[in-house]
Design a protein around this motif. Structure first.
Motif, PDB file in Angstrom:
ATOM      1  N   ALA A 720     -23.432 -16.485  45.085  1.00 46.14           N
ATOM      2  CA  ALA A 720     -24.200 -17.204  44.071  1.00 46.14           C
ATOM      3  C   ALA A 720     -23.693 -18.634  43.923  1.00 46.14           C
ATOM      4  N   GLU A 721     -22.379 -18.820  44.004  1.00 50.03           N
ATOM      5  CA  GLU A 721     -21.837 -20.172  43.886  1.00 50.03           C
ATOM      6  C   GLU A 721     -22.210 -21.027  45.091  1.00 50.03           C
ATOM      7  N   GLU A 722     -22.364 -20.408  46.257  1.00 48.48           N
ATOM      8  CA  GLU A 722     -22.830 -21.142  47.435  1.00 48.48           C
ATOM      9  C   GLU A 722     -24.202 -21.745  47.173  1.00 48.48           C
ATOM     10  N   ASP A 723     -25.077 -20.990  46.511  1.00 46.72           N
ATOM     11  CA  ASP A 723     -26.407 -21.515  46.171  1.00 46.72           C
ATOM     12  C   ASP A 723     -26.278 -22.748  45.289  1.00 46.72           C
ATOM     13  N   ARG A 724     -25.406 -22.652  44.306  1.00 44.94           N
ATOM     14  CA  ARG A 724     -25.243 -23.784  43.378  1.00 44.94           C
ATOM     15  C   ARG A 724     -24.582 -24.978  44.064  1.00 44.94           C
ATOM     16  N   LEU A 725     -23.714 -24.705  45.029  1.00 41.82           N
ATOM     17  CA  LEU A 725     -23.058 -25.791  45.763  1.00 41.82           C
ATOM     18  C   LEU A 725     -24.096 -26.596  46.548  1.00 41.82           C
ATOM     19  N   LEU A 726     -25.021 -25.906  47.191  1.00 44.34           N
ATOM     20  CA  LEU A 726     -26.085 -26.601  47.913  1.00 44.34           C
ATOM     21  C   LEU A 726     -26.994 -27.348  46.942  1.00 44.34           C
ATOM     22  N   TYR A 727     -27.234 -26.760  45.784  1.00 39.47           N
ATOM     23  CA  TYR A 727     -28.039 -27.399  44.734  1.00 39.47           C
ATOM     24  C   TYR A 727     -27.407 -28.726  44.314  1.00 39.47           C
ATOM     25  N   VAL A 728     -26.096 -28.709  44.076  1.00 36.63           N
ATOM     26  CA  VAL A 728     -25.387 -29.936  43.688  1.00 36.63           C
ATOM     27  C   VAL A 728     -25.476 -30.969  44.804  1.00 36.63           C
ATOM     28  N   ALA A 729     -25.286 -30.534  46.050  1.00 40.39           N
ATOM     29  CA  ALA A 729     -25.316 -31.471  47.171  1.00 40.39           C
ATOM     30  C   ALA A 729     -26.676 -32.162  47.283  1.00 40.39           C
ATOM     31  N   MET A 730     -27.733 -31.398  47.220  1.00 38.62           N
ATOM     32  CA  MET A 730     -29.068 -31.969  47.408  1.00 38.62           C
ATOM     33  C   MET A 730     -29.457 -32.900  46.268  1.00 38.62           C
ATOM     34  N   THR A 731     -28.993 -32.609  45.067  1.00 39.55           N
ATOM     35  CA  THR A 731     -29.393 -33.428  43.918  1.00 39.55           C
ATOM     36  C   THR A 731     -28.546 -34.688  43.765  1.00 39.55           C
ATOM     37  N   ARG A 732     -27.664 -34.995  44.731  1.00 42.95           N
ATOM     38  CA  ARG A 732     -26.947 -36.273  44.705  1.00 42.95           C
ATOM     39  C   ARG A 732     -27.825 -37.407  45.236  1.00 42.95           C
ATOM     40  N   ALA A 733     -28.929 -37.095  45.911  1.00 41.41           N
ATOM     41  CA  ALA A 733     -29.725 -38.100  46.625  1.00 41.41           C
ATOM     42  C   ALA A 733     -30.697 -38.808  45.688  1.00 41.41           C
ATOM     43  N   GLU A 734     -30.793 -40.115  45.846  1.00 42.19           N
ATOM     44  CA  GLU A 734     -31.741 -40.916  45.070  1.00 42.19           C
ATOM     45  C   GLU A 734     -33.041 -41.140  45.842  1.00 42.19           C
ATOM     46  N   ASP A 735     -32.936 -41.727  47.058  1.00 40.27           N
ATOM     47  CA  ASP A 735     -34.113 -42.132  47.823  1.00 40.27           C
ATOM     48  C   ASP A 735     -34.430 -41.196  48.993  1.00 40.27           C
ATOM     49  N   ARG A 736     -33.380 -40.813  49.722  1.00 37.79           N
ATOM     50  CA  ARG A 736     -33.591 -39.988  50.915  1.00 37.79           C
ATOM     51  C   ARG A 736     -32.566 -38.869  50.956  1.00 37.79           C
ATOM     52  N   LEU A 737     -33.046 -37.700  51.391  1.00 34.02           N
ATOM     53  CA  LEU A 737     -32.194 -36.533  51.554  1.00 34.02           C
ATOM     54  C   LEU A 737     -32.379 -36.023  52.973  1.00 34.02           C
ATOM     55  N   VAL A 738     -31.279 -35.869  53.698  1.00 34.95           N
ATOM     56  CA  VAL A 738     -31.323 -35.387  55.074  1.00 34.95           C
ATOM     57  C   VAL A 738     -30.444 -34.144  55.171  1.00 34.95           C
ATOM     58  N   LEU A 739     -31.030 -33.040  55.613  1.00 32.98           N
ATOM     59  CA  LEU A 739     -30.293 -31.808  55.858  1.00 32.98           C
ATOM     60  C   LEU A 739     -30.048 -31.703  57.358  1.00 32.98           C
TER      61      LEU A 739
END
Length: 1008
Positions: A720-739
């Motif tokens: 469950a914490e892995e899900d939240r870790l990815l959530y935090v990572a993705m929501t750091r982006a302002e203009d562009r997000l690249v996975l």
């Protein structure tokens, strides 16, 4: 920015406890600051709330400093309010506990001058206590301890991860302390005896002809005695094999026997086989706790967990004090409630009476490995809901484009660890952002082939280079990874394109080349027979021998050369302090002159660490080296700040990025899954101690019931914490997000999430799959593209020392020759010993024993001076205070000799051991730069800044008005501008005659 309706409602909520659910980018910090300011300005009619009656708890010291600074700025024009804000209780929970305990040290049973151990010191002391406890048990019960080590599932293979029993015991103790458990519960029994059912089922299977191939095994099984359990019991269990394919008769009976009853029986027998060992583990933990507490008592020290434990004990055992403290605060504000553990929540419960205001986001709870308990936040929120009270939800995101937030919802929608929550983008593109609107907001990059990881990193680097050509700064980009061991391919790819980058964390200063050189030197001085250390010194920069010469010399030749070069220092190794010994050696050989700024910073940090350690705990050099090696293994001391390009790509872990934001974010190495190793010992307050044993016949791991239950719970929590870790990572982006990830045969969960995160209609256009290829060359969408080399922008350094700026201000040409080019003139005579005297003087001023009479006298003079006496009376005093300070896009670093608060006055002091005091004016800029840093840290400008010449006792006060501090900022900008333009003019004057470059590389010639 005006507060939104949601934010304003949360800020002004009254008549109830407040819970603010603050999504990413929703202005959480601003809401907390505004709540504090609103209470002061409006809450109690026109009078407002006294700032000193508000307790604000933050998660990090950085957040506390920032909050207080914002509040001080808010009330800068109201002198009385500003002063009270400066005294307000805005701190981390550890700092709050420390202040509470210091003010009530006698009641808490502590020495009034108790010390708080830093993480490194605490870990070393814990390790010593664990080893001492195990040694004691070995001496008292050697046979039982051998049984324990043989019975635990400790790895023995050379190529396997070695499990450390001492470390496992420390993990159990930490879990107990943070759960508020002082005594390990009794070992759980094996439960109901399952042998009768096993025999019944075995007999039933033995009567079925369809299972005739099991009949011999069943007879052997039924012949086993119930007690005692022997190796034969495990040998019989190991031989059981039952294939259910094609079988119908008694299938369910055999399945239950194989999958349920036999595992329970194996657990029952493993506990019987290891009878008495769980009690031995309980004894080991108890002794560890006792020895560690005794070690801290001897040092009059506490660790961070003690601060919370002792604060709770203080408040619980003194009801009148608890009532006084609770009544001291009209309002309690708490940030990042989702990162609180149970012990901290219990403490807050003892302090708060009413008017509690908590901010947090359960979807950003990513510190479970530090025992943070997200159910604390969930429980508080549910409590308010059950009471019919309002919950404030901040859904509006001011950080990210709508497409980014939509991808977060799409990727993580339905994931167990992330609560469903609407994310509403309020990001408004301004005219200069028109290029952003033309770019894809979300992209997926996939590296394939034999070099998949390198290919992924090269494509990420190429995208960054393309972004720079489109006008972005390097600092706009961040590469986030789960762990820093995944960062290496990205470092190589960026280096290949000439792109500057900065890695947050990673290598410790004890692993730096120059620190290892000096540690080897000390080791060789301590032990003349240490051939590895001696060879390291001779082969390293201190001497510079080649490998061929090293081998040709042989052991005797190597020892003779070391004795010739360092024999005098070796004879002094047992008589003078190690930092003085090193300083003396460096003065003689000039080693430091060949180092860059990072190298010098690491050596400074080593000297500071040695001084601090010997001040707190004097010990022999050999023991000090052991502790240094232990720190290096534990990786608890970060490397000194590097001199990097200011405008640099950020490479960091997702945990380090929490609370930050970047225009372009690469969430990379998604293929790297988390490590799933389970400790041999697990503990929880509700289930107790679980143990993973070793099967005496097969050698396979066998968990007891408690360990099995805790393992499943741990697995679910980590997933469950892995899900939240990815959530935090993705929501750091302002203009562009690249996975991005490297395609592998076995896909990680994050890789699967990324693959569903980009809609099918855009995937063909935006997902690039590349194949391993030569560096800088890519194959994308069946096109071959040769990328142009990246164009690097500004040339000025992102970090500079205070002495760099002062040297530049005094003479740009001297700075250019000495620091920018790094040219050092050959010495015209022996060293002056200034390094040694300076080190010894600082030790004397810190109250340490010193051997240099001159340094002792300098320290005595200062302590007897007006400044020294005021520092002795100060309610707060900091010595050798390291700082980092951003001035525009330059990070300024330095060390303040002394600052203290006494009688309401904030005083800054800089010591000088110079005999020549004619350069006092040249030091003024240094003190003003120190004042800038202190203003940022303490929330206000120093009232007094003094330059203290220790030789004469003369004190020169330096003006630190707002005009002076702005001039200091201009000096930093001047250095950056000169580096950008590469213009370093001369500044001719009589001072040139004393310059080592005069009549050399410098073109200035003065009339004779």
């Amino acid at each position: 920015m005006e507060l939104s309706a949601e934010q304003l409602a949360a800020v002004e909520r009254s008549g109830q406890d407040v819970c603010v659910v603050a999504g990413p980018g929703s202005g959480k910090t601003r809401v907390l600051v505004e709540r504090f300011a609103w209470l002061v300005e409006h809450r109690a009619g026109h009078m407002g709330v006294d700032p000193t009656r508000i307790l604000a708890i933050t998660f990090t010291e950085k957040a506390a400093t920032m909050m207080k600074r914002k509040l001080v700025e808010r009330f800068a024009g109201q002198q009385d309010l500003r002063e009270r804000v400066e005294r307000a209780w805005v701190a981390t929970i550890d700092a709050f506990c420390a202040r509470l305990l210091r003010e009530n040290a006698i009641e808490a049973g502590l020495a009034p001058d108790f010390a708080v151990l830093d993480e490194g010191s605490a870990k070393r002391m814990q390790r010593e206590a664990a080893e001492q406890a195990l040694d004691e048990l070995f001496q008292e019960r050697p046979a039982a301890m051998r049984r324990l080590l043989e019975g635990l599932a400790l790895s023995t293979g050379d190529d396997e991860r070695q499990v450390d029993l001492a470390a496992s015991l420390l993990e159990v103790l930490e879990s107990m302390r943070l759960a508020g458990v002082r005594v390990l519960p009794d070992a759980a029994g094996s439960g109901e005896d399952v042998l009768p059912e096993a025999r019944r089922l075995a007999a039933e299977i033995g009567r079925e002809p369809a299972w005739s191939h099991l009949h011999d095994w069943i007879r052997e099984f039924l012949a086993l005695d119930a007690t005692p359990v022997t190796r034969s019991h495990f040998e019989v269990l190991a031989r059981f094999k039952a294939n259910l394919v094609g079988k119908k008769k008694a299938r369910d009976t055999v399945k239950r026997f194989r999958d349920v009853v036999l595992p329970q029986l194996a657990e029952q027998w493993i506990l019987a086989w290891h009878s008495g060992l769980p009690e031995l583990l309980r004894e080991a933990v108890a002794r560890l706790d006792r020895d560690y507490r005794e070690a801290k008592r001897r040092e009059a020290a506490v660790d961070f967990a003690d601060l919370e434990e002792l604060a709770i004990e203080l408040l619980e055992s003194h009801p009148e004090l608890r009532e006084r403290i609770a009544n001291q605060f009209d309002h309690v504000l708490m940030d990042e409630l989702q990162d609180t553990n149970r012990l901290q929540w219990k403490l807050i419960g003892l302090v708060r009476r009413k008017n509690f205001f908590a901010v947090g986001d359960i979807n950003q709870s990513i510190y479970g490995f530090r025992h943070a308990d997200r159910t604390v936040f969930a429980g508080y929120r549910n409590e308010l809901r059950e009471r019919g009270l309002n919950i404030d939800e901040l859904k509006e995101n001011y950080r990210s484009r709508p497409e980014i937030l939509a991808s977060v919802s799409h990727v993580l929608g339905g994931r167990e660890g992330v609560e469903p929550r609407e994310l509403i983008s309020k990001r408004k593109l301004v005219p200069q952002d028109h290029a952003v609107a033309d770019q894809a907001a979300v992209e997926r990059l996939v590296g394939t082939g034999e070099r998949a990881a390198e290919a992924e990193a090269e494509l990420v680097a190429a995208r960054i280079a393309e972004g720079a050509r489109e006008g972005r700064q390097w600092g706009d980009f961040a590469i986030l990874v789960r762990a820093l061991h995944s960062a290496e391919p990205f470092e190589k790819a960026l280096t290949g394109l000439g792109i500057p980058f900065l890695v947050s964390g990673g290598r410790t200063f004890l692993e730096a080349r120059e620190t290892l050189d000096l540690m080897a030197l000390l080791a060789a001085m301590v032990n003349p027979l240490d051939e590895i250390a001696t060879a390291g010194v001779l082969r390293g920069p201190l001497v510079g021998w080649s490998d061929e010469r090293l081998l040709a010399a042989g052991p005797d030749g190597r020892r003779q050369e070391f004795e010739r070069l360092f024999g005098r220092a070796r004879k002094l190794a047992g008589f003078i302090a190690p930092d003085r010994l090193l300083a003396m050696t460096l003065d003689e050989c000039g080693y430091a002159a060949g180092l860059n700024d990072r190298g010098r910073a690491n050596i400074d940090k080593l000297f500071n660490w040695i001084r601090r350690e010997l001040r707190g705990k004097p010990r022999p050099l050999a023991k000090l080296l052991e502790d240094l090696e232990g720190m290096r293994t534990a990786r608890v001391e970060a490397e000194a700040p590097a001199q990097q390009a200011a405008d640099a790509v950020n490479i960091m872990t997702i945990h380090a990025a929490k609370g930050l934001e970047f225009p372009v974010v690469f969430v990379s190495a998604l293929h790297a899954g988390r490590r799933n190793s389970t400790p041999v010992l697990l503990f929880s307050a509700d289930l107790g101690l679980g143990v993973k044993w070793r099967n005496p016949v097969t050698g396979e791991n066998q968990k007891d019931a408690t360990h099995a239950a805790l393992s499943e719970r741990r697995k679910a929590d980590e997933s469950a914490e892995e899900d939240r870790l990815l959530y935090v990572a993705m929501t750091r982006a302002e203009d562009r997000l690249v996975l991005s990830y490297a395609r592998q045969q076995r896909r990680s969960q994050w890789q699967k999430d990324a693959e569903k995160g980009i809609h099918a209609e855009t995937e063909a256009d935006r997902a690039a799959e590349i194949h391993g290829a030569p560096s800088n060359r890519f194959e994308a969408a069946n096109r071959e593209t040769l990328l142009d080399a990246a164009t690097v922008g500004g040339q000025h350094d992102s970090s500079a020392t205070v002495t760099d700026v002062a040297l530049f201000a005094a003479c740009p040409r001297k700075y250019y020759l000495a620091r920018y080019v790094g040219w050092t003139p050959a010495p015209t005579g022996p060293g002056t010993g200034a390094i040694e005297l300076g080190l010894e003087a600082h030790k004397a001023l810190a109250g340490q024993p010193v051997e240099l009479p001159e340094a002792l006298e300098l320290g005595r003079r200062f302590k007897e001076s007006e400044l020294g006496q005021r520092a002795a009376r100060a309610e707060r005093v900091e010595r050798e205070f390291d700082f980092l300070l951003a001035v525009d896009d330059v990070v300024l670093r330095g060390q303040i000799d002394l600052w203290f608060e006494e009688g309401g006055e904030l005083t800054l002091v800089d010591y000088k051991t110079d005999r020549d005091e004619s350069g006092a004016a040249e030091y003024a800029l240094q003190l003003r730069l120190y004042a800038l840093a202190l203003e940022r840290y303490a929330g206000r400008r120093p009232d007094r800044a003094s330059l203290c010449f220790l030789q004469s006792g003369r004190v020169v006060d330096i003006s630190v008005s707002s005009t002076d501090l702005e001039a200091a900022r201009i000096a930093v900008r001047g250095l950056a501008a000169a580096q950008n333009s590469l213009e370093f003019p001369t500044r001719a004057g009589e001072q040139c005659r004393r310059c080592s470059f005069y009549e050399g590389l410098c073109p200035v010639r003065l009339p004779s």
